[in-house]
Design an enzyme around this catalytic site. Structure first.
Site, PDB file in Angstrom:
ATOM      1  N   LYS A   1     -11.219  67.684 -32.246  1.00 37.61           N
ATOM      2  CA  LYS A   1     -12.206  68.743 -31.993  1.00 37.61           C
ATOM      3  C   LYS A   1     -13.622  68.365 -32.437  1.00 37.61           C
ATOM      4  O   LYS A   1     -14.563  69.107 -32.208  1.00 37.61           O
ATOM      5  CB  LYS A   1     -11.796  70.037 -32.726  1.00 37.61           C
ATOM      6  CG  LYS A   1     -10.379  70.531 -32.438  1.00 37.61           C
ATOM      7  CD  LYS A   1     -10.200  70.956 -31.005  1.00 37.61           C
ATOM      8  CE  LYS A   1      -8.980  71.839 -30.771  1.00 37.61           C
ATOM      9  NZ  LYS A   1      -7.711  71.276 -31.169  1.00 37.61           N
TER      10      LYS A   1
ATOM     11  N   ASP B   1     -10.463  79.966 -39.960  1.00 34.19           N
ATOM     12  CA  ASP B   1     -10.212  79.967 -38.525  1.00 34.19           C
ATOM     13  C   ASP B   1     -10.393  78.564 -37.965  1.00 34.19           C
ATOM     14  O   ASP B   1     -11.058  77.721 -38.574  1.00 34.19           O
ATOM     15  CB  ASP B   1     -11.182  80.935 -37.828  1.00 34.19           C
ATOM     16  CG  ASP B   1     -10.734  81.325 -36.423  1.00 34.19           C
ATOM     17  OD1 ASP B   1      -9.633  80.905 -36.008  1.00 34.19           O
ATOM     18  OD2 ASP B   1     -11.481  82.054 -35.747  1.00 34.19           O
TER      19      ASP B   1
ATOM     20  N   THR C   1      -3.939  76.686 -34.899  1.00 34.36           N
ATOM     21  CA  THR C   1      -4.159  76.206 -36.274  1.00 34.36           C
ATOM     22  C   THR C   1      -4.195  77.383 -37.246  1.00 34.36           C
ATOM     23  O   THR C   1      -3.633  77.309 -38.344  1.00 34.36           O
ATOM     24  CB  THR C   1      -5.467  75.380 -36.357  1.00 34.36           C
ATOM     25  OG1 THR C   1      -5.504  74.455 -35.258  1.00 34.36           O
ATOM     26  CG2 THR C   1      -5.526  74.579 -37.636  1.00 34.36           C
TER      27      THR C   1
ATOM     28  N   ALA D   1     -11.366  76.040 -34.417  1.00 32.08           N
ATOM     29  CA  ALA D   1     -12.478  75.966 -33.461  1.00 32.08           C
ATOM     30  C   ALA D   1     -12.052  75.075 -32.306  1.00 32.08           C
ATOM     31  O   ALA D   1     -11.134  74.262 -32.430  1.00 32.08           O
ATOM     32  CB  ALA D   1     -13.728  75.402 -34.133  1.00 32.08           C
TER      33      ALA D   1
ATOM     34  N   LYS E   1     -16.201  78.350 -30.171  1.00 33.77           N
ATOM     35  CA  LYS E   1     -14.949  79.065 -30.359  1.00 33.77           C
ATOM     36  C   LYS E   1     -14.737  80.043 -29.207  1.00 33.77           C
ATOM     37  O   LYS E   1     -15.664  80.337 -28.478  1.00 33.77           O
ATOM     38  CB  LYS E   1     -14.969  79.840 -31.692  1.00 33.77           C
ATOM     39  CG  LYS E   1     -15.005  78.910 -32.906  1.00 33.77           C
ATOM     40  CD  LYS E   1     -15.162  79.622 -34.224  1.00 33.77           C
ATOM     41  CE  LYS E   1     -14.217  80.769 -34.460  1.00 33.77           C
ATOM     42  NZ  LYS E   1     -12.794  80.408 -34.241  1.00 33.77           N
TER      43      LYS E   1
ATOM     44  N   GLY F   1     -11.742  79.892 -27.082  1.00 29.72           N
ATOM     45  CA  GLY F   1     -10.782  79.442 -26.078  1.00 29.72           C
ATOM     46  C   GLY F   1      -9.640  80.431 -25.928  1.00 29.72           C
ATOM     47  O   GLY F   1      -9.088  80.614 -24.847  1.00 29.72           O
TER      48      GLY F   1
ATOM     49  N   GLU G   1     -13.886  87.416 -33.965  1.00 32.29           N
ATOM     50  CA  GLU G   1     -14.023  86.279 -34.890  1.00 32.29           C
ATOM     51  C   GLU G   1     -15.430  86.238 -35.466  1.00 32.29           C
ATOM     52  O   GLU G   1     -15.625  86.007 -36.660  1.00 32.29           O
ATOM     53  CB  GLU G   1     -13.701  84.969 -34.154  1.00 32.29           C
ATOM     54  CG  GLU G   1     -12.221  84.818 -33.832  1.00 32.29           C
ATOM     55  CD  GLU G   1     -11.901  83.652 -32.907  1.00 32.29           C
ATOM     56  OE1 GLU G   1     -10.708  83.374 -32.731  1.00 32.29           O
ATOM     57  OE2 GLU G   1     -12.823  83.038 -32.358  1.00 32.29           O
TER      58      GLU G   1
END
Length: 219
Positions: free
Chosen positions: A123, A83, A33, A85, A96, A98, A105
């Site tokens: 999510k 960002d 994303t 998640a 977060k 993965g 981050e």
């Protein structure tokens, strides 16, 4: 026609452009994303002062677009950090990491005045923990930390063949039900040998944009 998961990610990444302030430095996350956000940011790259990236992969993607990537140590302030998640609950507490970039981050999120999280509707959960919680660990502490995590009720799995940008390893903790995310984040941070854990609850997102089949909503 309903949007695909990819189209949801694209829609929510584009919506995040509204939070970009002209002539400021933008923090950029990592993942699919965030990649869409980088691609859209390229359209307005002349209006920003530069970026700070949370991973080597994101930095490379930004540079390919001709967007300047700055060293965080040379940056006083980041106006917004965008960002994705792996999970978010209704309190904007996140899981977060993965992709393995959780430490960087978290550092960029700490510096940013505003943290905008962009996710697709898959999510959003009521209770965090279905997605295995990533924990970055100093290599020599791996077994010790794993034993402590078992004592805390988790099932840690060593992410084999993976080394973080910081040269550390990751334990992905399965089987958790995280009811009090800020408290659990603190407990994990206090384990000797843990660099960072993937809970973003003590510093949650300020805004969560959710892409669903009907469009983008704000949590």
């Amino acid at each position: 026609m309903a949007m695909t998961q990819d189209e949801m990610k694209q829609a929510v990444a584009r919506a995040a452009l509204e939070y970009v302030e002209a002539d400021t430095i933008i923090g950029i996350g990592t993942g699919s994303t965030a990649n869409y956000f980088i691609d859209y940011l390229a359209e307005i790259k002349t209006s920003i002062a530069g970026t700070v990236a949370s991973s080597e992969a994101s930095a490379e993607r930004l540079r390919k677009h001709g967007i300047e990537v700055l060293d965080l140590n040379n940056v006083g302030e980041i106006s917004v950090y965008v960002d994705g998640a792996d999970e978010t609950n209704r309190q904007a507490h996140l899981v977060k990491g993965g992709g393995g970039a959780l430490t960087r981050e978290k550092i960029v999120a700490a510096v940013a005045k505003k943290f905008v999280c962009i996710v697709d509707s898959t999510k959003v959960v009521d209770v965090l923990g279905a997605f295995p919680l990533p924990i970055e660990v100093i290599p020599m502490a791996r077994s010790y930390v794993a034993r402590r995590l078992v004592a805390l009720g988790g099932e840690p799995v060593y992410r084999e063949g993976f080394v973080t940008d910081n040269g550390n390893v990751i334990l992905d903790v399965h089987g958790l039900q995280i009811d009090n995310a800020p408290e659990f984040e603190q407990i994990l941070n206090n384990l000797t040998g843990v660099v960072t854990n993937g809970l973003f609850a003590m510093r949650p997102a300020d805004v969560v944009l959710i892409g669903s089949e009907t469009g983008v909503t704000t949590l």
